[in-house]
Structure formats: C-alpha cells, structure tokens
Design a protein around this motif. Sequence first.
Motif, PDB file in Angstrom:
ATOM      1  N   SER A 181       0.819  -1.224   0.000  1.00 41.76           N
ATOM      2  CA  SER A 181       0.000   0.000   0.000  1.00 41.76           C
ATOM      3  C   SER A 181       0.848   1.267   0.000  1.00 41.76           C
ATOM      4  N   LEU A 182       2.170   1.141   0.006  1.00 41.26           N
ATOM      5  CA  LEU A 182       3.048   2.304   0.076  1.00 41.26           C
ATOM      6  C   LEU A 182       3.498   2.738  -1.310  1.00 41.26           C
ATOM      7  N   ASP A 183       3.894   3.969  -1.404  1.00 43.81           N
ATOM      8  CA  ASP A 183       4.440   4.527  -2.637  1.00 43.81           C
ATOM      9  C   ASP A 183       5.829   3.933  -2.877  1.00 43.81           C
ATOM     10  N   PRO A 184       6.080   3.306  -4.030  1.00 42.23           N
ATOM     11  CA  PRO A 184       7.392   2.699  -4.300  1.00 42.23           C
ATOM     12  C   PRO A 184       8.557   3.668  -4.189  1.00 42.23           C
ATOM     13  N   ASP A 185       8.294   4.981  -4.376  1.00 40.49           N
ATOM     14  CA  ASP A 185       9.366   5.964  -4.285  1.00 40.49           C
ATOM     15  C   ASP A 185       9.582   6.464  -2.863  1.00 40.49           C
ATOM     16  N   GLN A 186       8.788   5.998  -1.931  1.00 37.80           N
ATOM     17  CA  GLN A 186       8.949   6.403  -0.541  1.00 37.80           C
ATOM     18  C   GLN A 186      10.219   5.803   0.034  1.00 37.80           C
ATOM     19  N   LEU A 187      10.906   6.534   0.902  1.00 38.76           N
ATOM     20  CA  LEU A 187      12.145   6.056   1.501  1.00 38.76           C
ATOM     21  C   LEU A 187      11.853   5.086   2.639  1.00 38.76           C
TER      22      LEU A 187
END
Length: 891
Positions: A520-526
């Motif tokens: 559910s997270l943004d792939p570009d999130q660190l």
Amino acid sequence: MKRYLPAGLQTWLARQHFGSYVTSDHYALLEACLIGCISAIAALILKEGIGMVGNFRLQLITTLPQLAGRWPLSLPLFSFALCWLAGWLVETWAPDAKGGGIPQVKAALAEFPVLLSLRVAVVKMLGTILILGAGLTLGRRGPTVHIGAALAAQLSQWVPTSPQHRRQMIAAGAAAGLAAGFNTPIAGVLFVIEELSRDMSGLTLETAILASFTGSVVSRLLGSAGLNLPPAMLAVNQYHHFTTGEIPLFLLLGTLAGLLGVAFNQGILASLAFHQRWRRYPLGGSPLAWRMGVVGLISGAVIAFSPPTLLNNAGLRDFLIAGGVGWEQTLLIFTIHFCLTILAYSSGAPGGLFSPAMVLGSALGYWVGELAVILGGVDARVTYALVGMGAFFTAVARVPITAIVIVFELTMDFQLVLPLMISTVAAYGVAETLKSGSLYQHLLGVSGIDLKDETSKREILTDLQAVDVMQRKVETLLATMRVGDVYGVVGESLHHGFPVVDEGELVGMVTEQNLARLNSLDPDQLVREMMTAGPVTVPPLLPVGDVMYLMDRYQVSHLPVTEGRKLLGIITRSDLIHATASHLQGKSTPGMPRQPSYVVYQTRGPAVGKGRILLPLANPETAPSLLKIAGAIALQEGYELECLLIKPVPRHTPPAQARVDWGREYQFLGEMMAMAESLTSVVSLHSQIRLAQDTAQGILETIRDRHIDRLILGWKGSTSTPGRIFGDVVDTLVQRASCEVMLIKFGTLSQNYPSMAEHSHWLIPMSGGPNIRRALHYLPALIQLQTPAQIFLAQVIPPHRKSFSGRRLKALAQDLQTHLDCEITPLLLRSTDVVESVTQFAQREACPLIIVGASREGMIQQVIHGNIPEAIASQTEATVILLRAGEGGEG
C-alpha cells in the motif's frame, strides 16, 4: 513467561480431541495427567519387582540350609551378586541413575544440565529392584521420585515446548512419583515446593497438583502405594488422645531426632568423602559394580548374623511401630540400620532415604514411648513411633510440612497433627542449629553443584548471553533505499524482520507489521519513512533469559544486538530455540575442556569506528609490515584497530590463575602501539594481552568479546603439521572465525611489502567466488601504501575450452580501472594446473604480490581437490594475501 507449542501440534490436538484451538495451558494439564498415570504404573512395577526378588531371597535363605547346612553364607553371596549386577547396569547404561535420585531432580529443577531420560528411568528401576531385593537398607520412594521426573523429562523432549514448560513437567513428575510411592497426593506437591523446586507459580502448582492426584488415584487402584500399616495397628492408635502433659516428651523426641538426624547426614557425607579419597589409590579405582558388590557382601553378612527381624526390610517399619520387641533389641536394630544405610547410600546404590529415615524414626519414637510408660504415662508407643517417623525425616530432609502431611495422609489420624507439629519443629530447629541445609543440598555440594540460594530462580540459559546466540551475518536495509527496492530483498530472504542502518548505525527496524502494508506504500517512498524508529535492542552481554522476556514482552520476533548504535548481530526466535535445545541436551565434550582465556592488560581508544579490525601480533620481524597494512585498511574503512598478543600457558593451568611473566609482551605491544600512532592519528587504537591455553581459542574469544569484523594475521606460508592446511592456529581461525580473515605471507621478493619496488606488477587469480571479489575491495587501501604499475586479473581455463569470451573479467577490469590509479589488465591463462600456471606467470613477471581467496571448506574436500591458495603461497617467492569472507561466504 508464555509456553509455546509448535503450531502443527496445536492444530493436530485441536482436531483430534477438542475441535477447537488448544492453549498450551490445556496441553500442560493434559500432560500432567498422563505423567501421573505413567508414574503410578512405574511405582507398581518397582514395588512388584522388589517383592519378587526379595521373596526369592528369603526362600533361598530357608532352602540352602537344608541343601548345604551353611545358611549364613547364602545371604552375603546373594546380596553380592545382585548388587554387583545393579552396579554394572548403572555404570554401563546410565551413570546418572546412581544414588537416591532426589539430588538429581533438585539440580534439574535448579536449571543445572542433569540428564533425565527414559534410559535413566529404566536403569534406575532395574537397579533399585536388584539392590532392594538383595536386602540393602535403602528405600524405593526416592527412586520413584527420580523415575517420575525422568519420565516427565523424556515426555517433554518427545513433544518439545519451552524450557519453562519442561521444568514444570519435571516438577509434576517428581510430585507424582512421591504420591504414587506413598499414596500421599498432598505431600507429593508439598515436597516439590518445599524441597525440590520452591516454585509457587500458577501453572507449576496446577500441574504438580494434578499429576500428584492422578498418580495417587491410579496407584491406589493398582495397589502399589502406602506403607501398608495394618488397620489393627492404626485402630489401637485411635484410642490415644494427645494431652498437654506429653509436650515435654514430644519435644524430647524432636530433639533426639534432630541430633541423630544430623549425625546420620554427617555420616553419609563423611562416608562419601572417604570413598572419594579411597579412589585415589589403586584399589579405590574399582568400578561401581565392585564397590556396590562389596557393600552388598558386607550388608548381607551383617544381616545374616543379626536378629531375624532385619531379614525383611519391607516389614521392619510395621514391626517397630507395633513394638514387637523390647527396647534393647530396638536399639540394636536402630544401630545396625543406621550404619548399613550410610554404607549402602555412600556406595552410589540406586536407593532412597525416605524409608530408612522413617524406620529409624519409628525406632526412636518407640524408645520415647517406652520412656513414657516408665514415667507412668499411657501406652502410646504407636503414636510415638509414628511421630518419630516425621521428626527424623524432617531432620534429614528439612521438610517439616511434608513430613507432617505424609504421616497424616498415611494414618488419617487427626490426633497425630499436634504431636507431629511439636516434634518436627523441634527436630528442624535442632538440626538447622547444628548443621544448616538438607542432606540433598549437601549431596549436591559434594557433586560440585552449589545451591546456596535455593530461593533464587535461575533461568535455564543464565550462562548464555546474547552474543553467544546472535547471528553476526545480518541482512540489513539502508535508510535511503526506496520502498520499491525492498521487494527484491524481502523476496530473496527467509527473514521477516530487517534492521535499518544509516552510515553503519542502527536507526530503525522493518518489522512484519511494516512488511504487511508494503503493497500500500508509494514505491518511491524512503525506507526511513516506513520503518519503525527506535526499535527494541539488546546489549551483547545480556543474559538470554532476559532476551526471551523482551521478545515476549514486546511481541517481537527479531531483536538487534547493538553496542551503542553499532549493529553487531540479530537474534530471532529460532536462534533461541536452537540455543535452548543445545543447552538442554547437557552433553559434555570428551577430554578436559580448555579454560577461557584471560585478559591481563588492555588499553581502549574511543569506540567511534564503523567496525573493528583485530591484528594478532607474534613475530617481531613481520609485525611492522602487518601493522602498516592493517592501519591502511582501517583508515580506508573507517574502522577501529585492535592489537592483540597471546601469551600461552600450560594446559593444566587455568589462565585466570596463571603466574607468568608477560613483561616482554608488554614492551613489544607498547612499541607496536607507538608505531601505529605514528602512522595514523585518525584511527582509534585498542590493545590487549591475553593468557590462553590455546592461541586460536584466545583469538576466537577476542573476536567474540570485542565484536571483531576483520581479522588480519601473518602466516609463514606452509605447515609441517600432518592433516593441516595452513597450520593448527590458522586452520582453526579460517574455519571457525565469524568475521573476515585476511592471511598475509611475506615473500622474499619484498621482505617488507610496503617498500616494494615501484613499477611492479600485482597478480590476482580470479576464482569467481565472493572471497576474491571481497579481496578487490581492499585494493584502494593497499595501493595507498604502494601503487603498482599494473594489476593482472587472471582467469585460468582448461586448454580444451575453445570458446571463452572473458566478458565478465573484462567488465570487472573496466570497473576497477575507474576507481584505481593504475592499469588493470584482464588475463587468460590456459592450463590444466591452476597452481603451476599462476606461479610460473608470477615468476616470469616478477610479481611481488599475489592476492587469492582462502576457503572455509572441510578437510576432506581440501584433500580431494587440493588447497590452491596454500599451494600458490608455498610455491612462490612473492608476498601472498589470502582472504576468506565472513559468515556466509564461500571459497
């Protein structure tokens, strides 16, 4: 602490029996019932076996006089044969089955690695049948407790749960054993709490009560318990009513019981000490079978010439309680029984002290009862005999509550409670004043097990620390990674938790909960934005018992081990399970174990490095060059450098107690530290001198204690030790060190590696494995000391291989060329002999340095395939650097 069952077992039990989820508490109670039943059956077999052998002995005594007319010799010879057989059985099949059994159970419940198993239970049962059937003045109730505990321990091994659960089942087995032996369920529980375990936790008490109750009920149904006191005898006692005028007599009985109980205990301890001194002499080294045989011979001879009453130990208690003889004969019986019991128990015979103590107590009570009659009191000799049983047993075992309840449950006479309380308290007070501690506690002390503080609870893994069970090879995530990159790491890993590091320091943890919401997270999130910051960590010296508590308290399955913020390793629940299983086996290694090394001198710099390099120093000729190489690598990696000197001590001398002169080592280490400080002021320096019985062991312990990441050590290049590849010390370190290992052999082409001639050529044979690839990582540091004109990356291929593009080799050379200030040349060598081709090329090009990968593979593979690094090092005059990657690396 929670108790754990394997999920598959829980599901199976649920489907087979209850149709719903089964908690571990339910299983523990079910197991306690099963233990009670098994203990009762074992008590029945023990009783019937002793009866059969004992009856045969009595029939033999009455038959042989008619056949040979020399009946006094039949009993000693018969007792010798059975006792010898029992000793051989115990010594051959289960040495842990010797003795009464109560000290062993007490030690097991105190978390000492005492072996309790099915084999111990069976051998204990057979040995007890033989020695009691032979007529030794010991009892079967102590062995019944030991057998019950051993059977419970075996059951908990067949269906493994947690260490705490196993301990609870052993306590339940001991309670069931005593209850089945005496038909006293309450006393069984009290004895476990009062003497063996002193654990009042909820489930421990519940399982002990249930097992004791079940054992007593089944034992009563099978007819295998009780003292078999005649109902008429107990009926006589019902007419006696306690009066306050008898208090002085019961106090006298308690005082005498306390005095004689202490004498009895001291006699056993003195006899054991005599046996230990006797074993120092040639005749004293005889096996257990012969020692027990001699004791059987002596006991049989004494009984043969004693009053006929002593022929049948099983009926001796009833006889004394009933007062069937005068006080003179009772005194004789007491004296003989007192001495023979000490003799038998000190030999290691598998018999208990419950029954002998009660026989002696009944005789003592009978004397006081006779005194009461002489003083004009009522004839209450039965009462005094029964009270004497409890008082003398209290003086021996120091369990007054258990003693009171045993006698009460045997007689169900409430009139005995007050007299029992008076006499047992008096006996306990006198005995504790004269010699504190129960006989079982002192017996453990003789065995080397110290239970000074019996009320303190010891975790089963007290001696293990986090550093002993952690995984040093940790799969980590970088805080700067993107969530999209985490998918690949998680997919290839078997773990479900990952420490997050930033510049070598632990900053967070990606847990199972974090991974559950990964999609559910943004792939570009660190990663630093989705991790759990401030994770629970443990220091390396934390006891494993505390680690288990933290895992349970915070419901985590992975605990990072840190020193400050530096990540040293990680502990999973699997690591704890394996550590527990290894610890519970209690198997000793053959031979005399080496003592731990001992630090006699150390200096410490700031702990600011990302890692730590260990440099053992031994040879003053090569130490300066090793120090320059290690310092250059430490500077490049941002590591700390630790110099180590090992001072060997004799194998028979514990390093902590050795008196040796380490002045030369101190001076040498000081010179090296001064040189290191002159080379670099940036690297943090540490040093230490250790005394060790084995050099390799001392280095390995330093690696463990100081959390070493790299090990650099010199090597002479060959070994004359048969069966060794690099030599005793180096072979051990290559195979067992958890960190990276770099071996350096200085050649004749460059006696001092950092001063090699300019415009030289270095040779790096490429094996394709991670070891040599890891070695390339150190090239920048080595080049800082001396820049070569050219580095050859050599790949050896067989002559018959026609098509070989060398694409990977060329790509690697191009990649290195962008980072290094020298020419990198890929090189193909066609040959069937790797060693010959490498050494001939190095000789032709006058290469002063060869870098190869070392191997952790076993000795059998080394013999079959040959050790290429060792062969290259021994056949060339160049300096050779061998590198073996850390845990998880291959050759």
